[in-house]
Design an enzyme around this catalytic site. Structure first.
Site, PDB file in Angstrom:
ATOM      1  N   ARG A  90       0.828  -1.224   0.000  1.00  0.00           N
ATOM      2  CA  ARG A  90       0.000   0.000   0.000  1.00  0.00           C
ATOM      3  C   ARG A  90       0.857   1.267   0.000  1.00  0.00           C
ATOM      4  NH1 ARG A  90      -3.528  -1.167   4.394  1.00  0.00           N
ATOM      5  NH2 ARG A  90      -2.136   0.084   5.645  1.00  0.00           N
ATOM      6  N   TYR A 139     -12.615  23.876 -10.551  1.00  0.00           N
ATOM      7  CA  TYR A 139     -13.195  22.705 -11.240  1.00  0.00           C
ATOM      8  C   TYR A 139     -14.486  22.258 -10.533  1.00  0.00           C
ATOM      9  CZ  TYR A 139     -13.175  17.729 -12.699  1.00  0.00           C
ATOM     10  OH  TYR A 139     -13.501  16.481 -13.168  1.00  0.00           O
ATOM     11  N   ASP A 186      -4.702  23.824  -7.936  1.00  0.00           N
ATOM     12  CA  ASP A 186      -4.911  22.813  -8.982  1.00  0.00           C
ATOM     13  C   ASP A 186      -4.141  23.324 -10.199  1.00  0.00           C
ATOM     14  OD1 ASP A 186      -5.827  21.338 -11.156  1.00  0.00           O
ATOM     15  OD2 ASP A 186      -7.805  21.030 -10.282  1.00  0.00           O
ATOM     16  N   LYS A 198      -4.446  13.954 -17.126  1.00  0.00           N
ATOM     17  CA  LYS A 198      -4.481  14.779 -18.346  1.00  0.00           C
ATOM     18  C   LYS A 198      -3.134  14.700 -19.075  1.00  0.00           C
ATOM     19  CE  LYS A 198      -8.319  16.107 -16.313  1.00  0.00           C
ATOM     20  NZ  LYS A 198      -9.457  15.246 -16.386  1.00  0.00           N
TER      21      LYS A 198
HETATM   22  C1  LIG Z   1      -8.910  21.226 -13.578  1.00  0.00           C
HETATM   23  C2  LIG Z   1      -9.193  19.808 -13.217  1.00  0.00           C
HETATM   24  N1  LIG Z   1      -8.824  19.370 -12.024  1.00  0.00           N
HETATM   25  C3  LIG Z   1      -9.041  18.114 -11.635  1.00  0.00           C
HETATM   26  C4  LIG Z   1      -9.682  17.226 -12.457  1.00  0.00           C
HETATM   27  C5  LIG Z   1      -9.973  15.850 -11.969  1.00  0.00           C
HETATM   28  O1  LIG Z   1      -9.157  14.899 -12.538  1.00  0.00           O
HETATM   29  P1  LIG Z   1      -9.613  13.378 -12.603  1.00  0.00           P
HETATM   30  O2  LIG Z   1     -10.498  13.238 -13.788  1.00  0.00           O
HETATM   31  O3  LIG Z   1      -8.343  12.625 -12.695  1.00  0.00           O
HETATM   32  O4  LIG Z   1     -10.336  13.086 -11.321  1.00  0.00           O
HETATM   33  C6  LIG Z   1     -10.079  17.623 -13.730  1.00  0.00           C
HETATM   34  C7  LIG Z   1     -10.755  16.686 -14.654  1.00  0.00           C
HETATM   35  O5  LIG Z   1     -11.303  17.040 -15.674  1.00  0.00           O
HETATM   36  C8  LIG Z   1      -9.843  18.959 -14.120  1.00  0.00           C
HETATM   37  O6  LIG Z   1     -10.242  19.427 -15.317  1.00  0.00           O
END
Ligand SMILES: Cc1ncc(COP(=O)(O)O)c(C=O)c1O
Length: 390
Positions: free
Chosen positions: A58, A111, A183, A208
Site C-alpha cells: 500500500r 473545477y 490545482d 491529463k
Molecule cells: C482542472 C481539473 N482538475 C481536476 C480534475 C480531476 O481529474 P480526474 O479526472 O483525474 O479526477 C479535472 C478533470 O477534468 C480537471 O479538469
C-alpha cells in the site's frame, strides 16, 4: 547525471524517475513491481521501521516511487503523494489542510467536481467555504479571517481561464500562516512552477497531460517543503490512499513525452485560438497567452508557456445550434477530460457555477482541448462545423 551543470527540462523528464536500486536496474523503464506482501529477512525487522526497508504494498513499490520522483523533480517538490484520481488529490489535500471551525477561501473558477465536494461534503464538517473572484489578487486580503486555514486556487480556471495572482496570494497567506494549494493541471508542472512562487501544494490531475493517452486516472500532490510533504504522506498512509503500480507505470511512460506533446499542443492551440479571433461567430477567445486576455500580464510573468486547453464564447445562438456545431465536428471527440493526444470539444454552460462573481457572458462557452493532429485539419473541421451556426 554526469555534470553539475543544470539540465534542460526535456533532459530531466527523460532521466528522472529511473531508480538505480530496483531489481531490474538494466531496464530503461522501471519494472512494474506488483505487491501487497513484502517479505522481511527476520522477525526482528518486522517492526524495526528501518528507513530502507519496504513495508507493505500500500505504501508503494519502486514503480510508484519512480513516478513520485519524476513528478517531484518536475514541480520542484520536497515530497509527493499519488492519489487514485485528480479529484481525489484535490479532495484529500483539502481535508488535510482544513480544520473544523476553519474558513476556506476558494477561487470561483474552480473545477466543478472540486466545488461539489466542498459544498456537499466539506461544508458539512463545520468548515466555512467562501468563494472569491479569481482576479482578486492582493484584494483577497479583505476576505481573510482569523480562522482562515487555507486558500485553494486553480490557475487558469479550466473552463473560464482566469489567472490567479499566485505570488501576491502566497505572500499574504504565508505572513498569516495560511496554507495555499493550487490545482495546477493546466500548467502541468511544465509551464507553471507554483511551489517556486511560494504556494505550498501543487496538485495535478495527472490523468491529463502526464498520462497523455486518455486511459489512466491519477492524481498527484506535490509539497513545497518536508513538513508539508509529511502532512500529506501521513494522511495517505493512515487513510490507505494508494495507486496501482500498473497505473503508475503508464503515467510515468506518458511523462517521458509530455514536454514535446505540450509544446506541440501549445503551438496548435495558439494557432486555432488566433484563427478564432477573426471569426464573426465568436464573441471572445479565452486564452491567457493572447495579449487581449485580461490576465495576459500575469500569465506572461508567471508561466513559461500555455497548454492545449482554451475556450471561446460564441455570439448568442440557440443551444440546438451549438449542439449542431459540435455534432458536425469529425476530428474533435465530444467528451469530458482533456490533455490527451486527441482533440476534444464540449459546451460548458451547464458546468459553470459561480457565486463570487456571476458568469455574465451572453453567448455559450465552448472549450477545446487541442491534441496532436495537424492543425490545418483541425481548423478545417471547425470551419465546417461553424456553418451550423448560420
Ligand atoms: C482542472 C481539473 N482538475 C481536476 C480534475 C480531476 O481529474 P480526474 O479526472 O483525474 O479526477 C479535472 C478533470 O477534468 C480537471 O479538469
Amino acid at each position: 547525471m554526469s555534470t553539475d551543470k543544470p539540465k534542460g527540462a526535456h533532459t530531466r523528464l527523460v532521466h528522472t524517475g529511473r531508480p538505480k536500486h530496483q531489481y531490474h536496474a538494466d531496464l530503461v523503464n522501471p519494472a512494474i513491481e506488483r505487491a501487497s506482501t513484502i517479505l522481511f529477512e527476520r522477525a526482528a525487522d518486522l517492526y524495526a521501521h528501518k528507513p530502507d526497508q519496504r513495508f507493505y504494498g500500500r505504501m508503494g513499490t519502486a514503480t510508484q516511487t519512480a513516478l513520485c520522483d519524476a513528478i517531484a523533480d518536475l514541480e520542484g517538490a520536497a515530497g509527493m503523494v499519488l492519489t487514485p484520481s485528480g479529484l481525489a488529490a484535490c479532495t484529500m489535500a483539502l481535508q488535510v489542510v482544513c480544520k473544523t471551525g476553519g474558513h476556506l477561501l476558494v477561487s470561483d473558477s474552480v473545477y466543478g467536481p472540486t466545488r461539489g465536494f466542498l459544498d456537499e461534503v466539506l461544508a458539512k464538517t463545520g468548515i466555512k467555504i467562501e468563494y472569491f473572484d479569481p482576479r482578486a489578487g492582493a484584494a483577497l486580503k479583505r476576505q481573510l479571517r482569523d480562522n482562515t486555514c487555507a486558500i485553494f486556487l486553480e490557475s487558469p480556471g479550466s473552463l473560464t481561464l482566469e489567472i490567479n495572482d499566485l505570488p501576491a496570494i502566497a505572500k499574504m497567506a504565508r505572513s498569516r500562516g495560511i496554507t495555499t494549494l493550487i490545482d495546477n493541471t493546466w500548467g502541468a508542472g511544465w509551464f507553471l512552477k507554483p511551489l517556486a512562487l511560494g504556494i505550498d501544494y501543487s496538485i495535478q490531475a495527472a490523468t491529463k497531460y502526464h498520462t497523455g493517452h486518455s486511459d489512466v486516472l491519477m492524481g498527484a500532490i506535490a509539497a513545497r517543503d518536508e513538513t508539508s510533504a509529511k502532512r500529506m504522506a501521513d494522511y495517505a498512509r493512515l487513510g490507505g490512499i494508494t495507486v496501482s503500480p500498473d497505473d503508475a507505470y503508464l503515467v510515468l511512460r506518458g511523462m517521458r513525452t509530455m514536454g514535446v506533446r505540450l509544446e506541440r499542443q501549445e503551438q496548435s492551440a495558439l494557432s486555432i485560438a488566433k484563427w478564432f479571433r477573426g471569426r464573426d461567430e465568436v464573441e471572445q477567445v479565452l486564452h491567457p497567452a493572447l495579449p487581449e486576455h485580461p490576465d495576459h500580464a500575469l500569465w506572461q510573468r508567471d508561466f513559461s508557456g500555455s497548454s492545449g486547453l482554451f475556450s471561446i464564447i460564441l455570439k448568442p445562438v440557440p443551444t440546438k445550434k451549438v449542439y449542431a456545431f459540435l455534432d458536425r465536428l469529425e476530428l474533435f471527440g465530444l467528451g469530458f477530460s482533456w490533455g490527451g493526444f486527441e482533440s476534444l470539444a464540449i459546451h460548458c454552460d451547464p458546468q459553470i457555477r459561480r457565486t463570487a462573481n456571476p458568469w455574465t457572458a451572453a453567448g455559450p462557452l465552448v472549450r477545446f482541448s487541442i491534441g496532436l493532429e495537424d492543425v490545418d485539419d483541425l481548423i478545417a473541421d471547425i470551419e465546417a462545423g461553424l456553418e451550423e451556426l448560420d
